[in-house]
Design a protein around this motif. Structure first.
Motif, mmCIF file in Angstrom:
data_model
loop_
_atom_site.group_PDB
_atom_site.id
_atom_site.type_symbol
_atom_site.label_atom_id
_atom_site.label_comp_id
_atom_site.label_asym_id
_atom_site.label_seq_id
_atom_site.Cartn_x
_atom_site.Cartn_y
_atom_site.Cartn_z
ATOM 1 N N GLU A 1 -8.001 -1.211 5.571
ATOM 2 C CA GLU A 1 -8.287 -1.425 4.384
ATOM 3 C C GLU A 1 -6.900 -2.452 3.155
ATOM 4 O O GLU A 1 -7.187 -2.814 2.382
ATOM 5 N N SER A 2 -5.488 -2.171 3.824
ATOM 6 C CA SER A 2 -5.049 -2.807 3.140
ATOM 7 C C SER A 2 -4.897 -4.108 3.511
ATOM 8 O O SER A 2 -4.324 -5.159 2.358
ATOM 9 N N VAL A 3 -5.013 -4.062 4.445
ATOM 10 C CA VAL A 3 -4.515 -6.217 4.740
ATOM 11 C C VAL A 3 -6.634 -6.697 4.092
ATOM 12 O O VAL A 3 -5.980 -7.791 3.749
ATOM 13 N N VAL A 4 -7.696 -6.026 4.023
ATOM 14 C CA VAL A 4 -8.773 -7.052 3.691
ATOM 15 C C VAL A 4 -8.280 -6.658 2.044
ATOM 16 O O VAL A 4 -8.629 -8.371 1.622
ATOM 17 N N PHE A 5 -7.961 -5.805 0.979
ATOM 18 C CA PHE A 5 -7.722 -6.086 0.050
ATOM 19 C C PHE A 5 -6.225 -7.287 -0.475
ATOM 20 O O PHE A 5 -6.527 -7.761 -1.670
ATOM 21 N N LEU A 6 -5.379 -7.173 0.912
ATOM 22 C CA LEU A 6 -4.137 -7.942 -0.435
ATOM 23 C C LEU A 6 -4.910 -8.889 0.573
ATOM 24 O O LEU A 6 -4.608 -10.761 -0.304
ATOM 25 N N LEU A 7 -5.999 -9.442 1.511
ATOM 26 C CA LEU A 7 -6.709 -10.827 1.515
ATOM 27 C C LEU A 7 -7.674 -11.153 0.397
ATOM 28 O O LEU A 7 -7.473 -12.526 0.060
ATOM 29 N N ILE A 8 -8.281 -10.638 -0.334
ATOM 30 C CA ILE A 8 -8.956 -10.800 -1.209
ATOM 31 C C ILE A 8 -8.056 -11.392 -2.763
ATOM 32 O O ILE A 8 -8.909 -12.789 -2.588
ATOM 33 N N GLY A 9 -6.877 -11.064 -2.731
ATOM 34 C CA GLY A 9 -5.960 -11.666 -3.577
ATOM 35 C C GLY A 9 -5.709 -12.666 -3.329
ATOM 36 O O GLY A 9 -5.296 -13.536 -3.329
ATOM 37 N N LEU A 10 -5.322 -13.906 -1.971
ATOM 38 C CA LEU A 10 -4.494 -14.355 -1.867
ATOM 39 C C LEU A 10 -6.261 -15.259 -1.211
ATOM 40 O O LEU A 10 -5.973 -16.638 -1.266
ATOM 41 N N GLN A 11 -7.101 -15.246 -1.832
ATOM 42 C CA GLN A 11 -8.556 -16.265 -1.739
ATOM 43 C C GLN A 11 -8.672 -17.561 -2.839
ATOM 44 O O GLN A 11 -9.308 -18.214 -3.040
ATOM 45 N N LEU A 12 -7.639 -16.731 -4.157
ATOM 46 C CA LEU A 12 -8.040 -17.711 -5.301
ATOM 47 C C LEU A 12 -7.569 -19.343 -4.993
ATOM 48 O O LEU A 12 -7.900 -20.177 -5.045
ATOM 49 N N ALA B 1 0.747 -2.061 0.215
ATOM 50 C CA ALA B 1 0.144 -0.012 0.256
ATOM 51 C C ALA B 1 0.898 1.218 0.396
ATOM 52 O O ALA B 1 0.655 2.200 -1.083
ATOM 53 N N ALA B 2 2.083 1.620 0.563
ATOM 54 C CA ALA B 2 2.838 2.309 0.903
ATOM 55 C C ALA B 2 2.964 2.545 -0.488
ATOM 56 O O ALA B 2 4.049 3.883 -1.048
ATOM 57 N N LEU B 3 4.225 0.995 -0.829
ATOM 58 C CA LEU B 3 4.725 2.074 -2.768
ATOM 59 C C LEU B 3 3.661 2.617 -3.285
ATOM 60 O O LEU B 3 4.039 3.160 -4.330
ATOM 61 N N ALA B 4 2.007 1.520 -3.935
ATOM 62 C CA ALA B 4 1.642 1.718 -3.879
ATOM 63 C C ALA B 4 1.182 3.429 -3.894
ATOM 64 O O ALA B 4 0.702 4.947 -5.034
ATOM 65 N N ARG B 5 0.804 4.622 -2.895
ATOM 66 C CA ARG B 5 0.877 5.553 -2.374
ATOM 67 C C ARG B 5 1.962 6.073 -3.398
ATOM 68 O O ARG B 5 1.509 7.380 -3.403
ATOM 69 N N ARG B 6 2.863 5.404 -2.755
ATOM 70 C CA ARG B 6 3.831 6.581 -3.232
ATOM 71 C C ARG B 6 3.942 7.568 -4.670
ATOM 72 O O ARG B 6 4.755 8.048 -5.494
ATOM 73 N N GLY C 1 1.594 6.577 -6.492
ATOM 74 C CA GLY C 1 0.491 7.531 -7.228
ATOM 75 C C GLY C 1 -0.205 6.316 -7.603
ATOM 76 O O GLY C 1 -1.252 6.660 -8.846
ATOM 77 N N LEU C 2 -0.361 4.819 -7.453
ATOM 78 C CA LEU C 2 -1.243 3.943 -8.326
ATOM 79 C C LEU C 2 -2.272 3.896 -6.905
ATOM 80 O O LEU C 2 -2.444 3.847 -5.663
ATOM 81 N N SER C 3 -3.892 3.822 -7.351
ATOM 82 C CA SER C 3 -4.587 2.795 -6.164
ATOM 83 C C SER C 3 -4.243 1.799 -5.756
ATOM 84 O O SER C 3 -3.528 1.042 -6.338
ATOM 85 N N ALA C 4 -4.487 1.947 -4.273
ATOM 86 C CA ALA C 4 -3.486 1.251 -3.385
ATOM 87 C C ALA C 4 -4.292 -0.735 -3.077
ATOM 88 O O ALA C 4 -4.053 -1.467 -2.791
ATOM 89 N N PRO C 5 -5.650 -0.003 -2.887
ATOM 90 C CA PRO C 5 -7.069 -1.228 -3.075
ATOM 91 C C PRO C 5 -6.494 -2.236 -4.505
ATOM 92 O O PRO C 5 -6.455 -3.259 -4.167
ATOM 93 N N LEU C 6 -6.298 -1.520 -5.750
ATOM 94 C CA LEU C 6 -6.272 -2.565 -7.276
ATOM 95 C C LEU C 6 -4.884 -3.178 -6.494
ATOM 96 O O LEU C 6 -4.774 -4.697 -7.307
ATOM 97 N N ILE C 7 -3.623 -2.562 -7.116
ATOM 98 C CA ILE C 7 -2.425 -2.841 -6.348
ATOM 99 C C ILE C 7 -2.031 -4.261 -5.696
ATOM 100 O O ILE C 7 -1.702 -5.112 -5.873
#
Length: 533
Positions: free
Chosen positions: A275-286, A20-25, A27-33
């Motif tokens: 928010e950061s943990v939630v969106f990372l967990l979404i990707g980990l559910q595959l 999330a920190a990298l995405a903010r730095r 300028g990208l959308s943190a949830p998507l990244i």
């Protein structure tokens, strides 16, 4: 083994914050990244499966996220747009549930209609976190943001209630449409009552504690208390959380200045972590989702996933455009605002990212029916939920900024209007402060030092001028720096010099760390105030 498991659990929030920190730095959308990062990591050999516990998500993540969004929302703006929000958060959710349910039932062999409605209810609600983070980051007009935020605050209650009714019907509990309607109305009404009953005593308690740390601790407990109490009486915990958050947020001005400063910073940090943990967990559910799909072919799975995603997207367009002519993007008795036209309808229609609530609901589907038979299509519903969430986040989330720029929707005029209004308010407030100063000076038994009085007059005049100067972009004639900008720049340099002296004196042991902490706090507060001007 236990230590290894604990390290993996610790790695999730740490990795989420780093991504999330990298995405903010950059300028990208943190949830998507974060979703993409979680998806990629899930394929790395040796990474364990992180299965979402639906009860844990709905209790630990959802209440603070919804409460914070409600707290920051304007109760007055939500009330002004109540019909628009209601059409989306109730009407659109139910419409999507029915359409997706029928399409899934007709398309997928052997899937009962009730199970199709379960899928429809799961994928119906756009995610509050995604909607708020994307809409505000893009600087959309305030009314559009209000409608999207209001929809995302209340649609979870509609979807979760419809989901429970559909699950009971699919599991053979004998639920009828009338039973479902009664359950929904009771859950909504009772949830509202719980939120309204909890808000006033919590507000009364906060305003009498006189301790900023304890006041903010009480606020932190509020969403969990509202959710648990509502769920205990079979009401909507989501609505209880939102209503209590709106009530307390509307009255935050009655708290002390220190309480507001601490609370603002605390909630920003907490929501960023969640928010950061939630969106990372979404990707980990595959991996957990794929485990149960051995009986289906890759081609038919891809077809079904694509069709459900397209239906979810088109359903929103089909609903938004006709209903917008009623109340969505027009106000009765008022002329249309600039930028609120077909372009805004397109933007609202495309802003339908799904998120963690859909996944949590999908994982909450029971494994068996009332007759102990396997729940029809459970693994397939999990898969279609995941693909719909992923597709909306990536396809709609990635293209939403480009769509907004292409449509030319922005809030530049709104920001100018806000600055003019702020300047007028600052002018009136400064005049009131100066009048009060003169009254106090006249009432003093001993005339106060004229230097003190003059300094107070200058401070009021400084506040009076800064908003007007902002209308010029912070520059004067021929690009010259205006006085308030010069004041902020020079004062920041002075504060930095003061801070260096205090730190050096601490290092030389001429002052104690407690003294350093106290003086730095005062300097930090002043610098924070300068940064917000």
């Amino acid at each position: 083994m236990e230590a290894t498991h604990a390290l993996w659990l610790l790695a999730v929030p740490i990795s989420a914050l780093m991504v999330a920190a990298l995405a903010r730095r950059i300028g990208l959308s943190a949830p998507l990244i974060l979703v993409i990062a979680g998806l990629l990591v899930s394929f790395v050999p040796g990474v364990p499966e992180f299965r979402l516990d639906p009860e844990f998500v709905l209790f630990f993540f959802l209440p603070p996220l919804l409460f914070s969004a409600a707290w920051e929302s304007s109760y007055l703006s939500l009330r002004e747009n109540a019909r628009s929000i209601g059409l989306l958060s109730v009407g659109l959710v139910l419409f999507t549930t029915v359409v997706v349910g029928y399409v899934a039932h007709l398309m997928i062999p052997g899937l009962p209609l009730a199970a199709g409605f379960v899928l429809g209810a799961i994928v119906a609600p756009p995610d509050a976190v995604a909607a708020v983070s994307v809409a505000r980051r893009l600087g959309l007009p305030r009314r559009m943001v209000t409608i999207l935020v209001g929809e995302s605050l209340f649609n979870d209650a509609t979807a979760l209630t419809a989901f429970r009714v559909a699950v009971m019907a699919a599991a053979g509990a004998g639920f009828t449409l009338l039973d479902g309607t009664e359950r929904f109305l009771f859950a909504a009404a009772a949830g509202t009552v719980v939120g309204l009953l909890l808000g006033p005593p919590l507000h009364w308690l906060r305003t009498r504690l006189r301790d900023p740390l304890v006041e903010n601790a009480v606020t932190l407990m509020a969403p969990f208390a509202a959710y648990l109490i509502a769920e205990a009486v079979h009401a909507s915990g989501v609505i209880a959380v939102v209503v209590s958050g709106l009530y307390l947020g509307h009255r935050f001005t009655q708290s002390s200045a220190v309480t507001r400063l601490i609370g603002h910073s605390f909630w920003k940090v907490l929501i960023f972590i969640l928010e950061s943990v939630v969106f990372l967990l979404i990707g980990l559910q595959l991996p957990p989702v794929i485990d149960g799909l051995s009986g289906y072919g890759a081609g038919e799975l891809a077809l079904w996933a694509t069709v459900i995603f397209v239906v979810v997207v088109l359903t929103r367009f089909v609903w938004v455009f006709p209903t917008s002519y009623l109340t969505l993007l027009s106000r009765p008795g008022r002329s249309r605002e600039a930028g609120v036209d077909w372009r805004a309808r397109v933007a609202v229609s495309w802003a339908g990212m799904r998120g963690v609530v859909s996944l949590a609901a999908a994982f909450a589907i029971p494994f068996a029916t009332e007759t102990r038979a396997p729940f029809p299509g459970r693994d397939l519903i999990l898969f279609l939920t995941f693909t719909t969430v992923l597709a909306t986040l990536l396809v709609q989330g990635l293209t939403f900024p480009m769509l907004i720029r292409a449509l030319g929707i922005g809030s530049a005029r709104e920001r100018y209007t806000d600055t003019v209004a702020e300047a007028g308010a600052q002018h009136a407030a400064a005049n009131a402060a100066l009048r009060r100063l003169e009254e106090l000076v006249a009432e003093e038994p001993q005339p106060p030092d004229e230097t003190v009085v003059e300094r107070l007059r200058q401070l009021a005049e400084h506040r009076q001028l800064k908003a007007w100067e902002r209308l010029g972009g912070g520059t004067g004639p021929a690009g010259e720096e205006v006085p308030t900008s010069t004041y902020r720049r020079l004062r920041r340099e002075m504060l930095a010099a003061e801070r260096e002296v205090f730190v050096r004196m601490r290092d030389e042991r001429r002052i104690d760390d407690e003294v350093l902490e106290r003086v730095l706090h005062e300097l930090d507060l002043e610098e924070a105030a300068l940064s917000r001007e």
